[in-house]
Design a protein around this motif. Sequence first.
Motif, PDB file in Angstrom:
ATOM      1  N   UNK A   1       0.829  -1.194   0.000  1.00 41.33           N
ATOM      2  CA  UNK A   1       0.000   0.000   0.000  1.00 41.33           C
ATOM      3  C   UNK A   1       0.874   1.259   0.000  1.00 41.33           C
ATOM      4  N   UNK A   2       0.293   2.367  -0.435  1.00 40.65           N
ATOM      5  CA  UNK A   2       1.037   3.630  -0.416  1.00 40.65           C
ATOM      6  C   UNK A   2       1.393   3.978   1.022  1.00 40.65           C
ATOM      7  N   UNK A   3       2.637   4.327   1.246  1.00 42.62           N
ATOM      8  CA  UNK A   3       3.135   4.654   2.592  1.00 42.62           C
ATOM      9  C   UNK A   3       2.876   6.136   2.862  1.00 42.62           C
ATOM     10  N   UNK A   4       1.733   6.439   3.480  1.00 42.14           N
ATOM     11  CA  UNK A   4       1.354   7.827   3.711  1.00 42.14           C
ATOM     12  C   UNK A   4       2.238   8.494   4.765  1.00 42.14           C
ATOM     13  N   UNK A   5       2.723   7.707   5.707  1.00 46.30           N
ATOM     14  CA  UNK A   5       3.636   8.290   6.703  1.00 46.30           C
ATOM     15  C   UNK A   5       4.927   8.753   6.048  1.00 46.30           C
ATOM     16  N   UNK A   6       5.419   7.983   5.111  1.00 48.43           N
ATOM     17  CA  UNK A   6       6.622   8.384   4.392  1.00 48.43           C
ATOM     18  C   UNK A   6       6.355   9.635   3.557  1.00 48.43           C
ATOM     19  N   UNK A   7       5.174   9.706   2.933  1.00 47.65           N
ATOM     20  CA  UNK A   7       4.835  10.899   2.159  1.00 47.65           C
ATOM     21  C   UNK A   7       4.791  12.130   3.059  1.00 47.65           C
ATOM     22  N   UNK A   8       4.193  11.971   4.244  1.00 46.85           N
ATOM     23  CA  UNK A   8       4.127  13.105   5.172  1.00 46.85           C
ATOM     24  C   UNK A   8       5.526  13.546   5.584  1.00 46.85           C
ATOM     25  N   UNK A   9       6.432  12.588   5.751  1.00 50.58           N
ATOM     26  CA  UNK A   9       7.797  12.950   6.153  1.00 50.58           C
ATOM     27  C   UNK A   9       8.527  13.698   5.045  1.00 50.58           C
ATOM     28  N   UNK A  10       8.138  13.453   3.775  1.00 52.05           N
ATOM     29  CA  UNK A  10       8.769  14.170   2.664  1.00 52.05           C
ATOM     30  C   UNK A  10       8.525  15.667   2.750  1.00 52.05           C
ATOM     31  N   UNK A  11       7.390  16.032   3.359  1.00 59.18           N
ATOM     32  CA  UNK A  11       7.055  17.460   3.456  1.00 59.18           C
ATOM     33  C   UNK A  11       8.010  18.201   4.375  1.00 59.18           C
ATOM     34  N   UNK A  12       8.619  17.475   5.306  1.00 62.61           N
ATOM     35  CA  UNK A  12       9.550  18.107   6.240  1.00 62.61           C
ATOM     36  C   UNK A  12      10.943  18.232   5.659  1.00 62.61           C
ATOM     37  N   UNK A  13      11.178  17.532   4.535  1.00 65.33           N
ATOM     38  CA  UNK A  13      12.500  17.580   3.923  1.00 65.33           C
ATOM     39  C   UNK A  13      12.634  18.833   3.073  1.00 65.33           C
ATOM     40  N   UNK A  14      13.826  19.399   2.964  1.00 60.20           N
ATOM     41  CA  UNK A  14      14.024  20.618   2.160  1.00 60.20           C
ATOM     42  C   UNK A  14      13.628  20.397   0.708  1.00 60.20           C
ATOM     43  N   UNK A  15      12.982  21.409   0.113  1.00 68.02           N
ATOM     44  CA  UNK A  15      12.591  21.323  -1.291  1.00 68.02           C
ATOM     45  C   UNK A  15      13.797  21.617  -2.171  1.00 68.02           C
ATOM     46  N   UNK A  16      13.948  20.816  -3.212  1.00 68.74           N
ATOM     47  CA  UNK A  16      15.100  20.994  -4.104  1.00 68.74           C
ATOM     48  C   UNK A  16      14.676  21.699  -5.382  1.00 68.74           C
TER      49      UNK A  16
END
Length: 518
Positions: A503-518
Amino acid sequence: MRHHYNLGMLFLEQAQTHAARPALRFAESDVRYEELLDLVAALANFLIECELKRGDVIAIAHTKDRMSYALMLAAIRLGVPYFNIDVASPQSRNDSILATCAARLLFVDNFNDLVAMQELCHDRDCAVIALADAALTPTTDDQWREQEARMRDVDSASIAYIMFTSGSTGTPKGVAVTHQNVLHFIQWGRDRFGITPDDNFANLSPMYFDNSVFDFYIALFSGASLTPVHRRLLNAPGELVAFVATMECTIWFSVPSLLIYLVTMKAMTPTALLRCRYFVFGGEGYPKVELVKLHRMYGSQATLVNVYGPTECTCICSAYDLSDADFQELDGLPPLGRLNPNFDHQILDNDGREAELGELCLIGPNVAAGYFNDLQRTALVFVTLTEPGRFMKRSYRTGDLVRRDRGQLFFIGRKDNQIKHMGYRIELEEIEHGLMKLPGVNQAAAVYLRSGAAFGKIHGFVASTEALDERQLLNQLPVYLPDYMIPSRIVVIDKMPKTPNGKIDRQRLASLLAEPRT
């Protein structure tokens, strides 16, 4: 007051009892109950001339013109279910709503919307009528007798209105609410808030939104007045508060987001709304750290009431009065309180056993008939109970997780991907269906995150092998989704992260938002 088994009979009594009092209050003039009743009767004649019969469905592109309010009442009088349509929603979404209801007629109260509504109905067996063009004449005695005969034939199990909510398949669900559901709701609201003919409701919610049921039905079916607040004012905080004050509204009901916005913009002040005796809010959580600001302004003047209820159970199922004691700690949300009288409920754990923490299942006369013309989705959440203590009662599985503590209910969260954002119940899957329609998108997901205590944001994620531009995607999305479903941003990634079960890992997606945008 006599017993009434349908809404048409109740409104007729209220209109005749309070004939000279204001029913609808506009800035320029009032519409008295006797004037409104005449308009209702004339529109009922028009519906009869259009050969509408009991059970036929009409749509109303409702922008809070007096004619649209009267048309709702005329439809109720004849046993014709209505639904109000959001003229600003994407045509594809409105098209699916029309298809679900098989509406015979679509009425438009604003000429600016006429062309768009004609385009919407172009390929459907649904005629579009501008309300201003409807040929209305005074009602004769024979016409009045025919209307009364038709009104008496409307039983309490007949559908009064259909209210659409978001659907996980990408198709909105139409909740079919009966006359009996609403009659019970009106009686509760009148008693709970001590409504009198001197009360004036601020009709802040759009008429296609479930919260408007409280304003429209409790006001006009109790002899009180209703003040329509137009969409433009919702984006002008100072003008909005000044208008509600000028109209001397006594009952305020809105989503918490609006109140938080008005307080933040300093439009709401301790002396701004001196006639309001109730501030009622619901549709989403109101964090106490924000709510305390409103309490400090109005707690000594008015009663602040946190209400809860899904569309499937006729707008409101519980109401909790706030007091100083609720603000000794500012963490979390206020209680939902106790369910309204004449309600039963179950709290079920993951194994379907009754517990103190689990999914809230509502039982009682406010439980709607089901999802209109959608037996499959109805069967998933509307359940007929067979246990001896609740034999053949109807139960609605809300999907809301609650905790019961000394009789009080507290909201914990959702068991699925449904969220409450800006007061709207939204299935994240419907947003994902919209994202998937964008060119170049291979896979899509949506997550909802709260930034700070008060405000939540929807974030979209799309996977693509192409170099997609976020701004272009956001500009294209209103073709498929209404504005309140549009993500605050869309993140383009190469592929969706997955959990071990695929299944899509929504927790991982949410954590991407905290990472700096490139």
